[in-house]
Design an enzyme around this catalytic site. Sequence first.
Site, PDB file in Angstrom:
ATOM      1  N   GLU A 413     -15.581 -81.708  18.401  1.00 47.36           N
ATOM      2  CA  GLU A 413     -16.991 -82.033  18.179  1.00 47.36           C
ATOM      3  C   GLU A 413     -17.509 -82.120  17.162  1.00 47.36           C
ATOM      4  O   GLU A 413     -18.535 -81.770  16.439  1.00 47.36           O
ATOM      5  CB  GLU A 413     -17.688 -80.798  18.996  1.00 47.36           C
ATOM      6  CG  GLU A 413     -17.501 -80.710  20.298  1.00 47.36           C
ATOM      7  CD  GLU A 413     -18.242 -81.656  21.045  1.00 47.36           C
ATOM      8  OE1 GLU A 413     -19.105 -82.448  20.479  1.00 47.36           O
ATOM      9  OE2 GLU A 413     -18.288 -81.404  22.660  1.00 47.36           O
ATOM     10  N   GLU A 477     -11.379 -80.128  28.228  1.00 44.83           N
ATOM     11  CA  GLU A 477     -12.230 -78.929  28.729  1.00 44.83           C
ATOM     12  C   GLU A 477     -12.712 -79.700  29.913  1.00 44.83           C
ATOM     13  O   GLU A 477     -13.261 -80.750  30.172  1.00 44.83           O
ATOM     14  CB  GLU A 477     -13.548 -78.773  27.851  1.00 44.83           C
ATOM     15  CG  GLU A 477     -13.125 -78.271  26.293  1.00 44.83           C
ATOM     16  CD  GLU A 477     -14.302 -77.883  25.334  1.00 44.83           C
ATOM     17  OE1 GLU A 477     -15.370 -77.915  25.701  1.00 44.83           O
ATOM     18  OE2 GLU A 477     -14.234 -77.811  24.111  1.00 44.83           O
TER      19      GLU A 477
HETATM   20  C1  IPT Z   1     -18.227 -77.941  24.201  1.00 46.41           C
HETATM   21  C2  IPT Z   1     -17.400 -77.311  23.028  1.00 46.41           C
HETATM   22  O1  IPT Z   1     -16.400 -77.943  22.771  1.00 46.41           O
HETATM   23  C3  IPT Z   1     -16.821 -75.952  23.509  1.00 46.41           C
HETATM   24  O2  IPT Z   1     -16.688 -75.322  22.402  1.00 46.41           O
HETATM   25  C4  IPT Z   1     -17.957 -75.164  24.208  1.00 46.41           C
HETATM   26  O3  IPT Z   1     -19.064 -74.821  23.415  1.00 46.41           O
HETATM   27  C5  IPT Z   1     -18.500 -75.963  25.334  1.00 46.41           C
HETATM   28  O4  IPT Z   1     -19.167 -77.233  25.087  1.00 46.41           O
HETATM   29  C6  IPT Z   1     -19.513 -75.130  26.004  1.00 46.41           C
HETATM   30  O5  IPT Z   1     -19.432 -73.741  26.564  1.00 46.41           O
HETATM   31  S1  IPT Z   1     -19.153 -79.130  23.737  1.00 46.41           S
HETATM   32  C7  IPT Z   1     -20.373 -79.560  24.800  1.00 46.41           C
HETATM   33  C8  IPT Z   1     -21.471 -80.412  23.996  1.00 46.41           C
HETATM   34  C9  IPT Z   1     -19.856 -80.425  25.792  1.00 46.41           C
END
Ligand code: IPT
Length: 945
Positions: A413, A477
């Site tokens: 990010e 993710e």
């Molecule tokens: C994404 C982050 O990479 C992760 O660290 C965590 O914060 C997650 O979101 C939420 O729990 S970034 C998001 C803008 C998709």
Amino acid sequence: MRKLPPRTRFFAYDELATALTYKEGASPFVHSLNGTWQFCYLQSPREVPAAFRAGDYDAIDWQTIKVPGHMELQGYGKPNYTNISLPIPVDPAAAPANNPTGLYYRRFSCTPQLARQVLRFDGVDSTFTVWLNGQLVGDGHGSRLMTEFDVTDLLKPGENTIAVQVEKWSEYSFLEDQDQWWLSGIFRDVTIIDEGGLNDLQITPQYQEGQWQIAVAVQAEANAHLRGKVYFAGQPVAEAALPTGTTTIPISAPREWTDETPNLYTLVVADDAAGALVPMRFGLRQVEMIDDQICLNGEPVLFNGVNRHEFNPETGRALTQEYILSEVTQIKRAGINAIRTSHYPNTPYFYDVCDELGLLVIDECDLETHGMYVTEMPTDDPYWQGEFVSRAERMVHRDFNHPCIVIWSLGNESDFGENHVAEAAAIRKLDVSRLIHYEGDRKTEVADMYSTMYTPVEDIEKRAVKLTHQKPHILCEYGHAMGNGAGSLQDYQDVFRLYKSVQGGFIWEWKDHGLKQATPAGPQYVWGGAFGEPVNDGTFCIDGLVRPDRVPSPGLLEYEHVIQPFQFFVAQNHVVVKSLYHYQTTRDLVLRWQLEVTGEKVAGGQIALPALAPGALSPVLSLELPEAGGVDAMLNLAIETTTVQGVFETGAQLASQQVAYQGLPAQPDAAATVSQTPAAVTITRGPLTVTVDRGTGNITQLSQDDQKVLAGDMALTLDRLPISNDMNVVAERQKERIATLFARCESIQMTQNDDTVMVAIRQRIAPPAINWGIELAVTLWVGAAGVTIRTRGWFDGEKPTEVPRIGYQLPLTTTVRTVDWFGRGLGESYPDSLDAAPLGHYQLNRDQWGFPYVVPQEAGNRMGVRWATITTATGPSLHVAGLTPFNLNVVGGDGQPLGNQSSDQVRLDARVQALGSNSCGPLPLPRYRLYTDPFDFTVTLNLQY
Ligand code: IPT
């Protein structure tokens, strides 16, 4: 320069036996400075007393603190949880005036034994300065990175003092804005290490022309004479002199490292002059792109991964080795094969455990600038380039030798720009043996893979089918496991398994990071805001598959089931088990089964599973099941270990599945034979013969004692004659070309026992000219019950929203005479028109089947059919039974309503479209429409006289 350039983290030992244990505590050359230190907590570096800088430590009013540990979790300041936002002004040029500062001090005794002494910090958040015996040593930053200083000339034999000043906020905080608690202090080990002549060591496994070797790059003092010996399972297997530079050592009788077979070798570098032995573990494994796929030792990888923050509810990011070992063991036991170290390099011991247990690691750089988006991201700013690059270099140097690391990640990010390009170039210069990941690099300019977060299943499918030649897609993710969740993990897994360009993903995230706090109601786990933080992100840290105490949530149980390493295929009393492993041949497993009727056990047993090669099907296993089944009968299947296997105890369950059991067919046993040509597979069992075309994957013939039933392919089709109420959608349907589908067989696998054959077919069906299709997984059983066909399908690409029907079309060689069925009747039924068609046992002649609409159109569908017997004018009759109710229809061989055709078509449909009244009114109600969702249906066909 006292500060050492980045290098591999290693320890020296004095004896081979202790060197091979790889336990640093066993070495006399390792002096841990962990423990209780004197501590003084200040609100700002401006408050640091002059006495501290002068080395007059007795003049300071000390309290105490545990190292490693965080200040905020030991009563000094408060934790603050934020996800994206920075809790300080977004101004990297100036740390806030209020900047908590910790002064650390302790005495220790240490007698230098080898030529050089190095002071190593494994992690200090966020910047620090260190003094030894009152002399300034240097400073450090990069909270989750290693910093080393040469302190040879500062150490005295006997008692010494060390003092460290740690500041919570610095300009580097803006690069460390990960989604976590802001916790500072010396939170990883502090150690003084005795060293001989070795300065750095990098081992690169290489596989060339069928031979494994390691390239060992050594940096050493000019006068050092180093020898390397390679050990496997405690025995020497190779050796070589190791002058400065790179030496290649071949490894014969190689045992490869994979996540499923974590075979570890140890190279022991002997420095005889110094009396020091440096062990370094490595694994024989090669990471590369083959045919646009990420491959490990030549096999495409599927990441069944999790994102893992380092977190303990009481100690924050300060973790003991016991805690790390038990947590990674828990992850491995869940069947998870990969971890992304979100979002920073972890405590070094973590990688030792992943090497040992077999986990694939994406090692992520300590870099997230998320909160700077409100002003300007530092991504293209030359001021920050050096820091971006050095963070990556420090990670790669430190962790270079770990076989578990297959991918380097540039960070998280932080947008994408020039500084990432420089970072990637720096990594490639240091290491060509691994791949590079960065989610922000949407156009994959420097990354080897296309990585996204939280992408909907449909969007993954769209890209997956677009191009053959493109970088693979992983989801760094997905499956946001916050609270009760995440849903649809099976839907994701289906897509990961179907498309070769999609190589899996990493659940966000492994664990809830709730801090344990005493409250009037007793100890509780708290989230952002619990410490009165004005800027916080609430419960976004409570988003794991396990609670902070690592109690698995239902989400973890779901994930374990979805990624289990075996697949079950079942028809009647026959079971085939498929191994989804990529590298290991199974051993010492049983298939345990139990039949339950209305939840009560009525039968059970177990069968030893033969060893299964990676990806192989077991033979057809026959269960001793009672004849009677029925709607309430469920067969529960499980695969269990019969010996200890890695992290799994004896009796551990590796996979399970439940299927409906309809009972046994009355037919006698008969021998089944398979004959194969390059064009087709033909299976004969008793009088029945089934032929499958290898090109299309379709059944091309069904015959009984040589009497052929099919006049063409039994193909999965979607069209039917339009009805008058379709008049406004016909043009659209034509554009979607659903009437002309091409079938292609992608793979075909077969297995059998004496009287039953199973064929697993992967097919793709697609129209010409435009971009959509259906991926089909078909299993075909030829056994006592006839041919049982389970068909699962997934629409992908720019797919139509709705289709007229989904099912098989069987063109007969003759006409239908009568239909005898149990289902809705007597007349036709459609999803939004079935009230006048109750379930029953009915019989009709061909001329009574369809209603003769004046304008010819679709007619005659019967819904809710459980079974049907269709007699024909000449030849055998066709008996059909559904595992669940299906749709039945008979139309002319030309697709037109039944009339005077010379041959007919039978349709066995999973679902059909509703009618509506759109010729002058609304379309069918949404709840009746046939959307292009995934489908799954099973029918059993048999031929009889
Ligand atoms: C994404 C982050 O990479 C992760 O660290 C965590 O914060 C997650 O979101 C939420 O729990 S970034 C998001 C803008 C998709």
